[in-house]
Design an enzyme around this catalytic site. Sequence first.
Site, PDB file in Angstrom:
ATOM      1  N   GLY A 244       1.020  -1.324   0.063  1.00 30.00           N
ATOM      2  CA  GLY A 244      -0.093   0.001  -0.075  1.00 30.00           C
ATOM      3  C   GLY A 244       1.040   1.313   0.101  1.00 30.00           C
ATOM      4  O   GLY A 244       1.995   1.335  -0.523  1.00 30.00           O
ATOM      5  N   SER A 245       0.267   2.305   0.656  1.00 32.62           N
ATOM      6  CA  SER A 245       1.009   3.629   0.434  1.00 32.62           C
ATOM      7  C   SER A 245       2.359   3.492   1.585  1.00 32.62           C
ATOM      8  O   SER A 245       2.400   2.812   2.525  1.00 32.62           O
ATOM      9  CB  SER A 245       0.309   4.756   1.059  1.00 32.62           C
ATOM     10  OG  SER A 245      -0.274   4.557   2.422  1.00 32.62           O
ATOM     11  N   THR A 246       3.186   4.554   1.137  1.00 29.87           N
ATOM     12  CA  THR A 246       4.332   4.575   1.977  1.00 29.87           C
ATOM     13  C   THR A 246       4.059   5.133   3.142  1.00 29.87           C
ATOM     14  O   THR A 246       4.759   4.579   4.367  1.00 29.87           O
ATOM     15  CB  THR A 246       5.496   5.410   1.182  1.00 29.87           C
ATOM     16  OG1 THR A 246       5.838   4.700   0.057  1.00 29.87           O
ATOM     17  CG2 THR A 246       6.548   5.687   2.119  1.00 29.87           C
ATOM     18  N   LEU A 247       3.249   6.036   3.357  1.00 28.79           N
ATOM     19  CA  LEU A 247       2.617   6.528   4.637  1.00 28.79           C
ATOM     20  C   LEU A 247       2.079   5.563   5.659  1.00 28.79           C
ATOM     21  O   LEU A 247       2.735   5.527   6.725  1.00 28.79           O
ATOM     22  CB  LEU A 247       1.316   7.441   4.390  1.00 28.79           C
ATOM     23  CG  LEU A 247       0.867   8.479   5.443  1.00 28.79           C
ATOM     24  CD1 LEU A 247       1.665   9.408   5.692  1.00 28.79           C
ATOM     25  CD2 LEU A 247      -0.459   8.606   5.193  1.00 28.79           C
ATOM     26  N   VAL A 248       1.386   4.590   5.298  1.00 25.00           N
ATOM     27  CA  VAL A 248       0.976   3.321   5.981  1.00 25.00           C
ATOM     28  C   VAL A 248       1.964   2.480   6.324  1.00 25.00           C
ATOM     29  O   VAL A 248       2.102   1.763   7.378  1.00 25.00           O
ATOM     30  CB  VAL A 248      -0.512   2.786   5.344  1.00 25.00           C
ATOM     31  CG1 VAL A 248      -0.789   1.637   6.296  1.00 25.00           C
ATOM     32  CG2 VAL A 248      -1.487   3.837   5.382  1.00 25.00           C
ATOM     33  N   GLY A 249       3.015   2.238   5.358  1.00 26.75           N
ATOM     34  CA  GLY A 249       4.043   1.247   5.401  1.00 26.75           C
ATOM     35  C   GLY A 249       4.865   1.436   6.716  1.00 26.75           C
ATOM     36  O   GLY A 249       5.295   0.968   7.475  1.00 26.75           O
ATOM     37  N   CYS A 301       1.806   0.227  -8.627  1.00 21.57           N
ATOM     38  CA  CYS A 301       3.015   0.696  -7.644  1.00 21.57           C
ATOM     39  C   CYS A 301       4.026   0.897  -8.646  1.00 21.57           C
ATOM     40  O   CYS A 301       4.841   1.805  -8.341  1.00 21.57           O
ATOM     41  CB  CYS A 301       3.041  -0.388  -6.536  1.00 21.57           C
ATOM     42  SG  CYS A 301       3.366  -1.909  -7.166  1.00 21.57           S
ATOM     43  N   GLU A 398       3.924  10.320  -5.994  1.00 19.10           N
ATOM     44  CA  GLU A 398       3.133   9.111  -6.642  1.00 19.10           C
ATOM     45  C   GLU A 398       1.575   9.686  -6.872  1.00 19.10           C
ATOM     46  O   GLU A 398       1.013  10.158  -5.725  1.00 19.10           O
ATOM     47  CB  GLU A 398       2.904   7.994  -5.859  1.00 19.10           C
ATOM     48  CG  GLU A 398       2.116   6.705  -6.319  1.00 19.10           C
ATOM     49  CD  GLU A 398       2.604   5.480  -5.616  1.00 19.10           C
ATOM     50  OE1 GLU A 398       2.209   5.602  -4.188  1.00 19.10           O
ATOM     51  OE2 GLU A 398       2.977   4.309  -6.212  1.00 19.10           O
TER      52      GLU A 398
HETATM   53  P1  NAI Z   1      -3.370   2.861   2.136  1.00 23.96           P
HETATM   54  O1  NAI Z   1      -2.149   2.425   2.305  1.00 23.96           O
HETATM   55  O2  NAI Z   1      -4.194   3.399   2.942  1.00 23.96           O
HETATM   56  O3  NAI Z   1      -4.265   1.335   1.896  1.00 23.96           O
HETATM   57  C1  NAI Z   1      -3.559   0.126   1.604  1.00 23.96           C
HETATM   58  C2  NAI Z   1      -4.270  -0.982   2.707  1.00 23.96           C
HETATM   59  O4  NAI Z   1      -3.754  -0.640   3.931  1.00 23.96           O
HETATM   60  C3  NAI Z   1      -5.694  -1.228   2.641  1.00 23.96           C
HETATM   61  O5  NAI Z   1      -5.975  -2.547   2.919  1.00 23.96           O
HETATM   62  C4  NAI Z   1      -6.110  -0.293   3.957  1.00 23.96           C
HETATM   63  O6  NAI Z   1      -7.370  -0.735   4.646  1.00 23.96           O
HETATM   64  C5  NAI Z   1      -4.686  -0.474   4.942  1.00 23.96           C
HETATM   65  N1  NAI Z   1      -4.471   0.452   5.870  1.00 23.96           N
HETATM   66  C6  NAI Z   1      -4.873   1.859   5.848  1.00 23.96           C
HETATM   67  N2  NAI Z   1      -4.259   2.323   6.753  1.00 23.96           N
HETATM   68  C7  NAI Z   1      -3.934   1.431   7.858  1.00 23.96           C
HETATM   69  C8  NAI Z   1      -3.357   1.373   9.289  1.00 23.96           C
HETATM   70  N3  NAI Z   1      -3.342   2.511   9.657  1.00 23.96           N
HETATM   71  N4  NAI Z   1      -2.954   0.045   9.689  1.00 23.96           N
HETATM   72  C9  NAI Z   1      -3.179  -0.785   8.859  1.00 23.96           C
HETATM   73  N5  NAI Z   1      -3.426  -0.918   7.707  1.00 23.96           N
HETATM   74  C10 NAI Z   1      -3.920   0.221   6.992  1.00 23.96           C
HETATM   75  O7  NAI Z   1      -3.762   3.357   0.545  1.00 23.96           O
HETATM   76  P2  NAI Z   1      -4.879   4.181  -0.014  1.00 23.96           P
HETATM   77  O8  NAI Z   1      -5.417   5.262   0.867  1.00 23.96           O
HETATM   78  O9  NAI Z   1      -5.949   3.282  -0.355  1.00 23.96           O
HETATM   79  O10 NAI Z   1      -4.121   4.846  -1.240  1.00 23.96           O
HETATM   80  C11 NAI Z   1      -3.528   6.089  -0.986  1.00 23.96           C
HETATM   81  C12 NAI Z   1      -2.077   6.049  -1.916  1.00 23.96           C
HETATM   82  O11 NAI Z   1      -1.347   4.921  -1.453  1.00 23.96           O
HETATM   83  C13 NAI Z   1      -2.382   5.789  -3.353  1.00 23.96           C
HETATM   84  O12 NAI Z   1      -2.769   7.082  -4.126  1.00 23.96           O
HETATM   85  C14 NAI Z   1      -1.259   5.318  -3.795  1.00 23.96           C
HETATM   86  O13 NAI Z   1      -0.068   6.175  -4.041  1.00 23.96           O
HETATM   87  C15 NAI Z   1      -0.697   4.384  -2.833  1.00 23.96           C
HETATM   88  N6  NAI Z   1      -0.948   2.999  -2.684  1.00 23.96           N
HETATM   89  C16 NAI Z   1      -0.062   2.274  -3.318  1.00 23.96           C
HETATM   90  C17 NAI Z   1      -0.266   0.917  -3.469  1.00 23.96           C
HETATM   91  C18 NAI Z   1       0.851  -0.141  -4.081  1.00 23.96           C
HETATM   92  O14 NAI Z   1       0.371  -0.995  -4.822  1.00 23.96           O
HETATM   93  N7  NAI Z   1       2.112  -0.134  -3.625  1.00 23.96           N
HETATM   94  C19 NAI Z   1      -1.582   0.345  -3.380  1.00 23.96           C
HETATM   95  C20 NAI Z   1      -2.540   1.234  -3.010  1.00 23.96           C
HETATM   96  C21 NAI Z   1      -2.083   2.588  -2.599  1.00 23.96           C
HETATM   97 MG    MG Z   2      -5.477   5.476   3.252  1.00 27.32          MG
END
Ligand code: NAI
Ligand code: MG
Length: 495
Positions: A244-249, A301, A398
């Site tokens: 997912g996002s680098t922020l949540v990573g 990604c 991104e």
């Molecule tokens: P996100 O990182 O918030 O969501 C991805 C997953 O993480 C989802 O299952 C979500 O429920 C989970 N998540 C969110 N917050 C969490 C937390 N605090 N603790 C544990 N799990 C959590 O990404 P989002 O908001 O859907 O998309 C935002 C941006 O992130 C996109 O515009 C893109 O830039 C990036 N992204 C990158 C991806 C990749 O394949 N590397 C996939 C999705 C988003």
């Molecule tokens: Mg999010």
Amino acid sequence: MSLSLFQTFKLPNGVEYEQPLGLFINNEFVPGKEGKVFDVHDPATAKVVGQVHEATEADIDIAVDAAEAAFYDGPWSKISSAERGRLLTRLADLFEENHLILSSIESFDNGKAIQLAKGDIQASIGCLRYYGGWADKIHGKVIETDKERFAYTKQEPIGVCGQIIPWNFPLLMWAWKIGPAIAAGNTVVLKTAEQTPLGGLYAAKLVKEAGFPPGVINIVSGFGKIAGNAISHHAKIHKIAFTGSTLVGRQILKASAESNLKKVTLELGGKSPNIVFDDADIEKAIEWINFGIFYNGGQTCCAGSRVYVQEGIYDKVVAEFKRRAEANIVGNPFDDATFQGAQVSEAQYNRILNYVEIGKNEGAVVETGGERHGSEGWFIKPTIFSNVTPDMRIMQEEIFGPVCAIAKFKDIDEVVRLGNNSNYGLASGIHTKSLNVALEVSNRLRAGTVWINSYNALHWSLPFGGYGESGIGRELGKEAIRNYTQIKTVSVNLN
Ligand code: NAI
Ligand code: MG
């Protein structure tokens, strides 16, 4: 509020099937403990098409207990590696039998073009089958020290793994996570993304059909801040894999540090350079830069979102790329001819259009697109910005949409510097007829993957992951097995 656990869905292409709606724990579909549900949208119409049950902290506890019981005491603790492999290949077979249903769900849930969804399912089948093959080929070493000792290593599973996946490739990410974790002998609690819960639940039904014992694979729907947070902090989860996002990573890594130091692998964002040299086959290079950024509506990604073109062919490439982008068929995801469907959600749609405004304000030139497509749903026209400078936000951040930034370069040194001018380092592309140029540039780029004269050429047997802020660890290939096992050293005193 009470919601049934199954609902018949009739999809726009006539596919009719029974959609599970509950949380999949211990091989049963169950409602969440708090009785909450949330909406599922069709990105092509922006309408609510159904609801699924939501997991909260209490449900994660139940799922983790089920996974833990299966790992330590259940049949999974006694299963042979060959049988684990057979279960995975049986699951791959069931994906194959359900290919049309799974791809249709994927297209409906995510908004992606059905032709791409079919490719996703094909790749999911390949991935599950590949890891089925690995299950009985994971082994340690005998290590010589001296005559008084016999020492060996075992490559053991870690235990209960938490897996959190995104919405851009819902079922493919499901397969990338489940395959290696299960091949290595772990049990899992996987949370799908709140935007796309449907496919993972249908695949859960296939898990049961394949014959996996209860508790081995648990699939929950829910939100990041609630269910995701409970997984990342859980004391009984010993490994977490996140995409997912680098922020949540960063939050996942922090949660591990604050809880039990669970092992962490992260597959995060990117801003990947796609480089075209003067001597490239221009027609082919344009196909690849088009595919690199507009594939999956740019919600990839590894999207080739920064295109660098050498000065001798810059004007020609910009003009022809513009023509090529305008020829992409955008619209109804269920039309077989469609290449680019809808963006996944209103939030992503707004985020992308906001970046288009940022690019315009920064002074970049919109060559094509830059606005919504059609009048309903979350569609955006393929967009190309030229005259983009290194410091512009559209060159650094991104966007995760069909928006490409193009700039000109003079020589190898300059393009290597530009290519590496990013905190990310997921992927890259190089287009040239010169083997020397291709290999020199590929050696100097800081990226986990380099595609030469192609783009987005992923394969389940090739490791995938990022340098820098694009992540930690590798998925796919043999490397993924390493991330789902830990080494035990056994030393026997022979004296
Ligand atoms: P996100 O990182 O918030 O969501 C991805 C997953 O993480 C989802 O299952 C979500 O429920 C989970 N998540 C969110 N917050 C969490 C937390 N605090 N603790 C544990 N799990 C959590 O990404 P989002 O908001 O859907 O998309 C935002 C941006 O992130 C996109 O515009 C893109 O830039 C990036 N992204 C990158 C991806 C990749 O394949 N590397 C996939 C999705 C988003
Ligand atoms: Mg999010």
